[in-house]
Design a protein around this motif. Structure first.
Motif, PDB file in Angstrom:
ATOM      1  N   ARG A   1     -28.800  -4.304  10.858  1.00 37.28           N
ATOM      2  CA  ARG A   1     -27.601  -5.147  10.868  1.00 37.28           C
ATOM      3  C   ARG A   1     -26.380  -4.403  11.412  1.00 37.28           C
ATOM      4  O   ARG A   1     -25.539  -5.000  12.084  1.00 37.28           O
ATOM      5  N   PHE A   2     -26.281  -3.123  11.123  1.00 32.44           N
ATOM      6  CA  PHE A   2     -25.136  -2.318  11.554  1.00 32.44           C
ATOM      7  C   PHE A   2     -25.576  -1.352  12.646  1.00 32.44           C
ATOM      8  O   PHE A   2     -26.671  -0.791  12.595  1.00 32.44           O
ATOM      9  N   THR A   3     -24.681  -1.121  13.595  1.00 40.72           N
ATOM     10  CA  THR A   3     -24.944  -0.171  14.671  1.00 40.72           C
ATOM     11  C   THR A   3     -23.746   0.750  14.828  1.00 40.72           C
ATOM     12  O   THR A   3     -22.606   0.279  14.917  1.00 40.72           O
ATOM     13  N   ILE A   4     -24.014   2.038  14.874  1.00 39.52           N
ATOM     14  CA  ILE A   4     -22.947   3.013  15.098  1.00 39.52           C
ATOM     15  C   ILE A   4     -23.048   3.516  16.531  1.00 39.52           C
ATOM     16  O   ILE A   4     -24.141   3.712  17.058  1.00 39.52           O
ATOM     17  N   SER A   5     -21.888   3.699  17.160  1.00 38.95           N
ATOM     18  CA  SER A   5     -21.874   4.206  18.522  1.00 38.95           C
ATOM     19  C   SER A   5     -20.640   5.078  18.724  1.00 38.95           C
ATOM     20  O   SER A   5     -19.702   5.046  17.924  1.00 38.95           O
ATOM     21  N   ARG A   6     -20.668   5.817  19.811  1.00 39.72           N
ATOM     22  CA  ARG A   6     -19.590   6.771  20.066  1.00 39.72           C
ATOM     23  C   ARG A   6     -19.246   6.711  21.547  1.00 39.72           C
ATOM     24  O   ARG A   6     -20.146   6.633  22.390  1.00 39.72           O
ATOM     25  N   ASP A   7     -17.971   6.722  21.857  1.00 30.74           N
ATOM     26  CA  ASP A   7     -17.547   6.699  23.248  1.00 30.74           C
ATOM     27  C   ASP A   7     -18.076   7.933  23.972  1.00 30.74           C
ATOM     28  O   ASP A   7     -18.090   9.033  23.412  1.00 30.74           O
ATOM     29  N   LYS A   8     -18.485   7.748  25.210  1.00 24.85           N
ATOM     30  CA  LYS A   8     -19.030   8.857  25.988  1.00 24.85           C
ATOM     31  C   LYS A   8     -18.023   9.419  26.994  1.00 24.85           C
ATOM     32  O   LYS A   8     -18.234  10.490  27.546  1.00 24.85           O
ATOM     33  N   ALA A   9     -16.958   8.661  27.255  1.00 25.95           N
ATOM     34  CA  ALA A   9     -15.960   9.160  28.194  1.00 25.95           C
ATOM     35  C   ALA A   9     -15.310  10.405  27.631  1.00 25.95           C
ATOM     36  O   ALA A   9     -15.038  10.488  26.432  1.00 25.95           O
TER      37      ALA A   9
ATOM     38  N   ALA B   1     -17.537   0.718  -2.874  1.00 25.60           N
ATOM     39  CA  ALA B   1     -17.269  -0.557  -3.542  1.00 25.60           C
ATOM     40  C   ALA B   1     -16.670  -0.278  -4.917  1.00 25.60           C
ATOM     41  O   ALA B   1     -16.875   0.812  -5.474  1.00 25.60           O
ATOM     42  N   PRO B   2     -15.961  -1.222  -5.507  1.00 28.25           N
ATOM     43  CA  PRO B   2     -15.355  -1.004  -6.829  1.00 28.25           C
ATOM     44  C   PRO B   2     -16.403  -0.594  -7.857  1.00 28.25           C
ATOM     45  O   PRO B   2     -17.452  -1.235  -7.980  1.00 28.25           O
ATOM     46  N   GLY B   3     -16.124   0.477  -8.563  1.00 32.93           N
ATOM     47  CA  GLY B   3     -17.015   0.940  -9.615  1.00 32.93           C
ATOM     48  C   GLY B   3     -18.244   1.677  -9.129  1.00 32.93           C
ATOM     49  O   GLY B   3     -19.114   2.033  -9.936  1.00 32.93           O
ATOM     50  N   LYS B   4     -18.323   1.917  -7.819  1.00 31.60           N
ATOM     51  CA  LYS B   4     -19.497   2.600  -7.273  1.00 31.60           C
ATOM     52  C   LYS B   4     -19.081   3.879  -6.556  1.00 31.60           C
ATOM     53  O   LYS B   4     -17.914   4.063  -6.187  1.00 31.60           O
ATOM     54  N   GLN B   5     -20.055   4.744  -6.332  1.00 31.15           N
ATOM     55  CA  GLN B   5     -19.785   5.983  -5.606  1.00 31.15           C
ATOM     56  C   GLN B   5     -19.710   5.718  -4.109  1.00 31.15           C
ATOM     57  O   GLN B   5     -20.293   4.745  -3.603  1.00 31.15           O
ATOM     58  N   ARG B   6     -19.002   6.586  -3.428  1.00 32.31           N
ATOM     59  CA  ARG B   6     -18.942   6.494  -1.977  1.00 32.31           C
ATOM     60  C   ARG B   6     -20.321   6.810  -1.410  1.00 32.31           C
ATOM     61  O   ARG B   6     -20.983   7.749  -1.841  1.00 32.31           O
ATOM     62  N   GLU B   7     -20.739   6.004  -0.426  1.00 28.57           N
ATOM     63  CA  GLU B   7     -22.066   6.196   0.133  1.00 28.57           C
ATOM     64  C   GLU B   7     -22.009   6.197   1.655  1.00 28.57           C
ATOM     65  O   GLU B   7     -21.152   5.539   2.262  1.00 28.57           O
ATOM     66  N   LEU B   8     -22.952   6.913   2.248  1.00 29.74           N
ATOM     67  CA  LEU B   8     -23.054   6.947   3.699  1.00 29.74           C
ATOM     68  C   LEU B   8     -23.552   5.602   4.216  1.00 29.74           C
ATOM     69  O   LEU B   8     -24.523   5.053   3.702  1.00 29.74           O
ATOM     70  N   VAL B   9     -22.886   5.106   5.257  1.00 27.76           N
ATOM     71  CA  VAL B   9     -23.346   3.898   5.932  1.00 27.76           C
ATOM     72  C   VAL B   9     -24.106   4.291   7.198  1.00 27.76           C
ATOM     73  O   VAL B   9     -25.244   3.878   7.417  1.00 27.76           O
ATOM     74  N   ALA B  10     -23.466   5.095   8.028  1.00 26.40           N
ATOM     75  CA  ALA B  10     -24.098   5.542   9.270  1.00 26.40           C
ATOM     76  C   ALA B  10     -23.327   6.723   9.828  1.00 26.40           C
ATOM     77  O   ALA B  10     -22.128   6.852   9.591  1.00 26.40           O
ATOM     78  N   SER B  11     -24.036   7.578  10.562  1.00 28.28           N
ATOM     79  CA  SER B  11     -23.388   8.715  11.201  1.00 28.28           C
ATOM     80  C   SER B  11     -23.997   8.930  12.572  1.00 28.28           C
ATOM     81  O   SER B  11     -25.123   8.486  12.846  1.00 28.28           O
ATOM     82  N   ILE B  12     -23.246   9.644  13.430  1.00 27.85           N
ATOM     83  CA  ILE B  12     -23.713   9.929  14.779  1.00 27.85           C
ATOM     84  C   ILE B  12     -23.243  11.319  15.166  1.00 27.85           C
ATOM     85  O   ILE B  12     -22.088  11.693  14.921  1.00 27.85           O
ATOM     86  N   SER B  13     -24.156  12.091  15.741  1.00 26.59           N
ATOM     87  CA  SER B  13     -23.833  13.462  16.111  1.00 26.59           C
ATOM     88  C   SER B  13     -23.239  13.515  17.515  1.00 26.59           C
ATOM     89  O   SER B  13     -23.234  12.522  18.244  1.00 26.59           O
TER      90      SER B  13
ATOM     91  N   ASN C   1     -14.252  11.212  20.973  1.00 30.64           N
ATOM     92  CA  ASN C   1     -14.117  11.272  19.523  1.00 30.64           C
ATOM     93  C   ASN C   1     -13.656   9.938  18.963  1.00 30.64           C
ATOM     94  O   ASN C   1     -12.841   9.888  18.032  1.00 30.64           O
ATOM     95  N   THR C   2     -14.146   8.869  19.526  1.00 28.99           N
ATOM     96  CA  THR C   2     -13.931   7.532  19.004  1.00 28.99           C
ATOM     97  C   THR C   2     -15.291   6.969  18.632  1.00 28.99           C
ATOM     98  O   THR C   2     -16.223   6.997  19.426  1.00 28.99           O
ATOM     99  N   VAL C   3     -15.392   6.494  17.407  1.00 25.13           N
ATOM    100  CA  VAL C   3     -16.660   5.980  16.919  1.00 25.13           C
ATOM    101  C   VAL C   3     -16.472   4.540  16.457  1.00 25.13           C
ATOM    102  O   VAL C   3     -15.395   4.171  15.972  1.00 25.13           O
ATOM    103  N   TYR C   4     -17.524   3.744  16.639  1.00 30.06           N
ATOM    104  CA  TYR C   4     -17.486   2.327  16.286  1.00 30.06           C
ATOM    105  C   TYR C   4     -18.606   2.003  15.303  1.00 30.06           C
ATOM    106  O   TYR C   4     -19.674   2.626  15.339  1.00 30.06           O
ATOM    107  N   LEU C   5     -18.358   1.019  14.478  1.00 30.46           N
ATOM    108  CA  LEU C   5     -19.392   0.480  13.612  1.00 30.46           C
ATOM    109  C   LEU C   5     -19.420  -1.028  13.806  1.00 30.46           C
ATOM    110  O   LEU C   5     -18.501  -1.732  13.383  1.00 30.46           O
ATOM    111  N   GLN C   6     -20.452  -1.487  14.491  1.00 34.88           N
ATOM    112  CA  GLN C   6     -20.645  -2.925  14.686  1.00 34.88           C
ATOM    113  C   GLN C   6     -21.435  -3.450  13.501  1.00 34.88           C
ATOM    114  O   GLN C   6     -22.565  -2.998  13.256  1.00 34.88           O
TER     115      GLN C   6
END
Length: 118
Positions: A66-74, A40-52, A79-84
């Motif tokens: 509120r947020f969900t991270i997912s990764r394609d399994k096909a 965000a403006p004036g703030k440091q970059r922060e982790l939202v979510a990650s997936i191994s 190597n496609t990741v989503y953030l809902q």
């Protein structure tokens, strides 16, 4: 070299939803972790979510529930990741960056703007 292409940002009213996508490409690489960061403006970059690669997730407290991270399994799109993002709040407004870790190196997307109006 890993290239990351993001999509899905935009303007939404508080309480609304958005889905971010990030597709990784490149040759001869194995991605261990993919994730989303925000700045965000004036703030440091922060982790939202990650997936191994094993689908273990790590989600920041500020967005948990509120947020969900997912990764394609096909195989050809793993190597496609989503953030809902649901129940968005004005404080979620930021530039969201896709991140990938491969062989100990960090790669970043160009960023996509998410703006939540009150």
């Amino acid at each position: 070299q890993v290239q990351l292409v993001e999509s899905g940002g935009g303007l939404v009213q508080a309480g609304g939803s958005l889905r971010l996508s990030c597709a990784a490409s490149g040759s001869s690489f194995v991605i261990n972790v993919m994730g989303w960061y925000r700045q965000a403006p004036g703030k440091q970059r922060e982790l939202v979510a990650s997936i191994s690669s094993g689908s273990s997730t790590n989600v920041a407290d500020a967005v948990k529930g509120r947020f969900t991270i997912s990764r394609d399994k096909a195989k050809n799109t793993e190597n496609t990741v989503y953030l809902q993002m649901n129940s968005l709040k004005p404080e979620d407004t930021a530039v969201y960056y896709c991140n990938a870790i491969s062989s100990g190196r960090n790669f970043w997307g160009q960023g996509t703007q998410v703006t939540v109006s009150s």
